[in-house]
Design a protein around this motif. Structure first.
Motif, short mmCIF file in Angstrom:
data_model
loop_
_atom_site.label_atom_id
_atom_site.label_comp_id
_atom_site.label_asym_id
_atom_site.label_seq_id
_atom_site.Cartn_x
_atom_site.Cartn_y
_atom_site.Cartn_z
N ASN A 86 -3.13 14.21 12.97
CA ASN A 86 -4.12 13.15 12.76
C ASN A 86 -5.27 13.60 11.87
O ASN A 86 -5.86 12.81 11.15
CB ASN A 86 -4.72 12.74 14.12
N SER A 87 -5.57 14.89 11.98
CA SER A 87 -6.76 15.39 11.28
C SER A 87 -6.54 15.53 9.77
O SER A 87 -7.47 15.84 9.04
CB SER A 87 -7.14 16.75 11.86
N LEU A 88 -5.31 15.31 9.33
CA LEU A 88 -5.02 15.44 7.89
C LEU A 88 -5.81 14.39 7.10
O LEU A 88 -6.05 13.29 7.60
CB LEU A 88 -3.52 15.22 7.69
N GLN A 89 -6.20 14.75 5.87
CA GLN A 89 -6.95 13.79 5.04
C GLN A 89 -6.21 12.46 4.94
O GLN A 89 -5.00 12.43 4.69
CB GLN A 89 -7.09 14.34 3.63
N LYS A 90 -6.96 11.37 5.12
CA LYS A 90 -6.34 10.04 5.11
C LYS A 90 -5.65 9.75 3.77
O LYS A 90 -4.60 9.10 3.71
CB LYS A 90 -7.39 8.95 5.39
N GLU A 91 -6.28 10.28 2.70
CA GLU A 91 -5.72 10.04 1.36
C GLU A 91 -4.32 10.66 1.24
O GLU A 91 -3.40 10.05 0.71
CB GLU A 91 -6.62 10.71 0.32
N LEU A 92 -4.21 11.86 1.79
CA LEU A 92 -2.92 12.56 1.73
C LEU A 92 -1.86 11.80 2.53
O LEU A 92 -0.72 11.62 2.08
CB LEU A 92 -3.08 13.99 2.28
N VAL A 93 -2.29 11.31 3.71
CA VAL A 93 -1.34 10.56 4.55
C VAL A 93 -0.89 9.30 3.81
O VAL A 93 0.29 8.94 3.82
CB VAL A 93 -1.99 10.20 5.91
N MET A 94 -1.85 8.65 3.15
CA MET A 94 -1.50 7.44 2.36
C MET A 94 -0.50 7.79 1.27
O MET A 94 0.47 7.06 1.04
CB MET A 94 -2.76 6.85 1.71
#
Lengths: 346, 332
Positions: free
Chosen positions: B53-61
């Motif tokens: 969850n803590s991964l950067q939101k941009e990367l997840v997107m």
């Protein structure tokens, strides 16, 4: 109890072998071994299916791919040739490269519809190729970690063995227990059995024992003559015993609802086809929706794969789930045989 | 002709009484329906990531553009997920560096794919322009392949169920009565073949409509189904001739199934130079004819040639086999 079971087992084994089962298994075994050893190539992908047209000034992509081992036959001289080549072969994918290393342009020519995620994957691999060409790899920006040591690659033709074990060896019990029931119904043996000292457990277990023994001999012959001896014999034996028992019980559950092979056949074959869906998951590992994982062959395939080509994966809980399923299947089979098949024999 | 019709009527009434016809019609059609539901999800299968969850939101997107993403609260949960039986790769961040977390049993090509994705996201390269050009809008080869397999399976089911009737007649000794009747071997074969072929044609067309809708030439399908009628009949006769009871019938089918369905399918895998080994099989030509109908790319053998070869080769086998069957069942 044991003596009665062994007598029944002997009788069922004689019936199974007398009715061509032995010869059918020998011929099928020879066919399977011949297919695996001589017909299926080591690598299913025999030829590189990329058709390349490098329309750039310096032909950098063409040179790099030829240097990397791509056959000259895969290098074409015009866009039309690429389109024609892809049109002629369903497996081909065309890649037309234009521009320069600083500003490359690709056109990917393919068949059918490709979803956006798959398109992005193709784009990523092409961009990766350009990064390698220009020496701007970003691999140092991340790292790889393996939970267990990387498993050595397996010859593609040997990967068919776990599939054959599940869909040829284990399913014998599924088909034959039903046929035994039909035969016994027709001959009136069920009626005779009801008034004998034998009970339902002995009736089911003697048949299960027949297909377990046949499965062990058949399965081990297949594995020893194709994969060799480098595997855990005990784990393989236990899995074959468990799998044969499970499919025999499942076959019994289905078989009690029919009276003869004509009635059973279409439904029986359809269930066997459904049982084969997990093959898709072995071909496309990412395809494993929940319902596929509930099909017993999915877990058994994983176990056979791990036994024959170990990667260190712990499958204790998966094996335990199959044991539990086998027990449930036995109970269901027992109840149905007792309350339906034996009552019909009255 | 009267006796042929009488056998057909008898088979039909048995099939209706024992629900055989219902099972025969429902099971393959339901199977085709199931396959039609399943194929799109197989075709759309994409790679999968298990991320923290803590991964950067941009990367997840960014990852979502390439495949499915499942989010977990900690690295341990991601590890547990990766260790499960299905194929998924973890993306976690440890000591300021991104890590692709593999289980260890992934083939090299899978590892390379995930590496390409992460490299691409991290490099932010936008100077590589990629266009896609599709030559046709038809489904993948998987759908066509499964449709052909389903059609051949339905033809086999129809053929062998007719063979079970012969087995039943042998078991009940009814065949002895037929043998002393004026019915000839040819008449007997026709009686067994007509009904099974009518059912085969209905089932095959039904399965095809369910799987590929009206996107193929049904007149061609009808032609190959009619030209395959010797083959469908032959399947039933083989079961009937070699099996004395239900147990041996399934033994015969166990040998017949790989020969009939699996071997022509394997012609896709074996090198072209070895395909001549399969020329003696009428079902190989049947598979080629069906391939012409369902695959959008040209086949080595044309539809017409493959259909004619199916008809001729199966006709030769049927002719030879009818002599054997006549002797075996003591028919006229």
């Amino acid at each position: 109890m044991l003596k009665g079971l062994m007598n029944l087992f002997k009788k069922d084994m004689i019936i199974a072998l007398r009715n061509s089962l032995f010869w059918v298994l020998i011929v099928t075994l020879i066919l399977m071994i011949g297919m695996v050893r001589f017909l299926i190539p080591d690598e299913i992908q025999l030829t590189d299916n990329r058709l390349i047209f490098d329309n750039s000034q310096d032909k950098a992509l063409e040179k790099a791919l030829l240097y990397g081992g791509l056959s000259e036959e895969n290098i074409l001289q015009s866009e039309e040739e690429v389109i024609e080549g892809v049109r002629e072969n369903s497996q081909s994918i065309g890649i037309i490269y234009e521009g320069s290393l600083e500003s490359p342009r690709f056109t990917v020519v393919h068949h059918g519809k490709i979803n956006p995620q798959q398109k992005k994957l193709i784009d990523a691999s092409l961009k990766g190729l350009m990064s390698a060409l220009t020496g701007t790899n970003t691999e140092e920006a991340y790292q790889l970690e393996f939970i267990r040591p990387q498993a050595p690659p397996i010859s593609k033709k040997l990967t068919t063995i776990p599939t054959l074990l599940v869909f040829e060896v284990l399913i014998l019990g599924f088909m034959y227990i039903a046929l035994f029931m039909f035969q016994e119904k027709e001959e009136g043996s069920i009626r005779a059995y009801r008034i004998s000292p034998g009970n339902t457990s002995q009736y089911i277990l003697s048949k299960t024992l027949v297909f377990t023994v046949v499965g062990l001999v058949y399965g081990f012959s297949l594995v020893l003559l194709t994969v060799g001896t480098d595997f855990n014999f005990l784990y393989l034996a236990l899995t074959i015993v468990l799998g044969s028992a499970l499919y025999t019980f499942l076959g019994g559950i289905v078989g009690v609802f029919f009276n003869n092979i004509s009635e059973w056949f279409a439904i029986g074959v359809s269930l066997l086809v459904i049982n084969m869906i997990p093959i898709i998951s072995s071909l496309y590992p990412a395809f494993s929706p929940k319902f596929v994982t509930y099909i017993p062959s999915y877990s058994i395939l994983l176990i056979f794969n791990e036994i024959l080509f170990p990667t260190g994966k712990q499958l204790f809980s998966t094996t335990l789930a199959i044991v539990a399923l086998t027990i449930v299947a036995y109970i269901a089979c027992h109840l149905l045989v007792e309350n339906k098949l034996m009552k019909e024999g009255r | 002709m009267k006796r042929i019709i009488s056998i057909i009527t008898q088979d039909l009434s048995t099939a209706l009484r024992d629900n055989i016809l219902v099972y025969m019609l429902i099971a393959p059609l339901l199977l085709s329906f199931g396959a039609s539901m399943l194929i799109p999800s197989v075709e759309d299968t994409s790679i999968r990531f298990a991320v923290e969850n803590s991964l950067q939101k941009e990367l997840v997107m960014d990852l979502r553009e390439y495949g499915e993403v499942e989010e977990y609260d900690s690295i341990d949960e991601v590890r547990n997920r990766v260790e499960k039986n299905d194929a998924i790769v973890g993306v976690v961040e440890g000591e300021g560096k991104l890590t692709l977390l593999f289980e260890g049993n992934e083939p090299q090509e899978v590892i390379d794919t995930y590496k390409a994705v992460l490299s691409n996201i991290m490099s932010n390269k936008s100077n590589v322009d990629v266009q896609h050009k599709s030559l046709d809008q038809r489904g993948s080869i998987l759908k066509e392949f499964i449709t052909i397999a389903m059609i051949m399976t339905t033809l086999m089911i129809s053929g062998v169920i007719s063979g079970f009737n012969i087995v039943a007649e042998r078991e009940s000794k009814a065949i002895n009565a037929i043998a002393v009747s004026p019915l000839t071997t040819r008449g007997y074969i026709m009686a067994r073949g007509i009904l099974s072929n009518i059912i085969a044609i209905i089932l095959a067309i039904g399965s095809s409509i369910i799987l590929v809708s009206f996107n193929i030439d049904y007149s061609n399908l009808l032609i190959i189904l009619i030209l395959s009628s010797f083959l469908t009949t032959l399947l039933g006769l083989i079961v009937g001739a070699f099996a004395q009871n239900q147990l041996t019938a399934i033994a015969v089918i166990k040998l017949l199934t790989p020969l009939y369905v699996a071997i022509p399918m394997l012609s896709f895998l074996i090198p072209d130079r070895l395909s001549f080994l399969l020329y003696w099989l009428p079902n190989y030509w049947q598979f080629q004819a069906l391939s012409n109908i369902y695959f959008s790319f040209p086949q080595e053998v044309t539809f017409l040639n493959a259909s004619i070869l199916t008809f001729i080769t199966s006709g030769i086998y049927l002719l030879l086999f009818s002599k054997y069957l006549g002797k075996k069942l003591n028919l006229r």
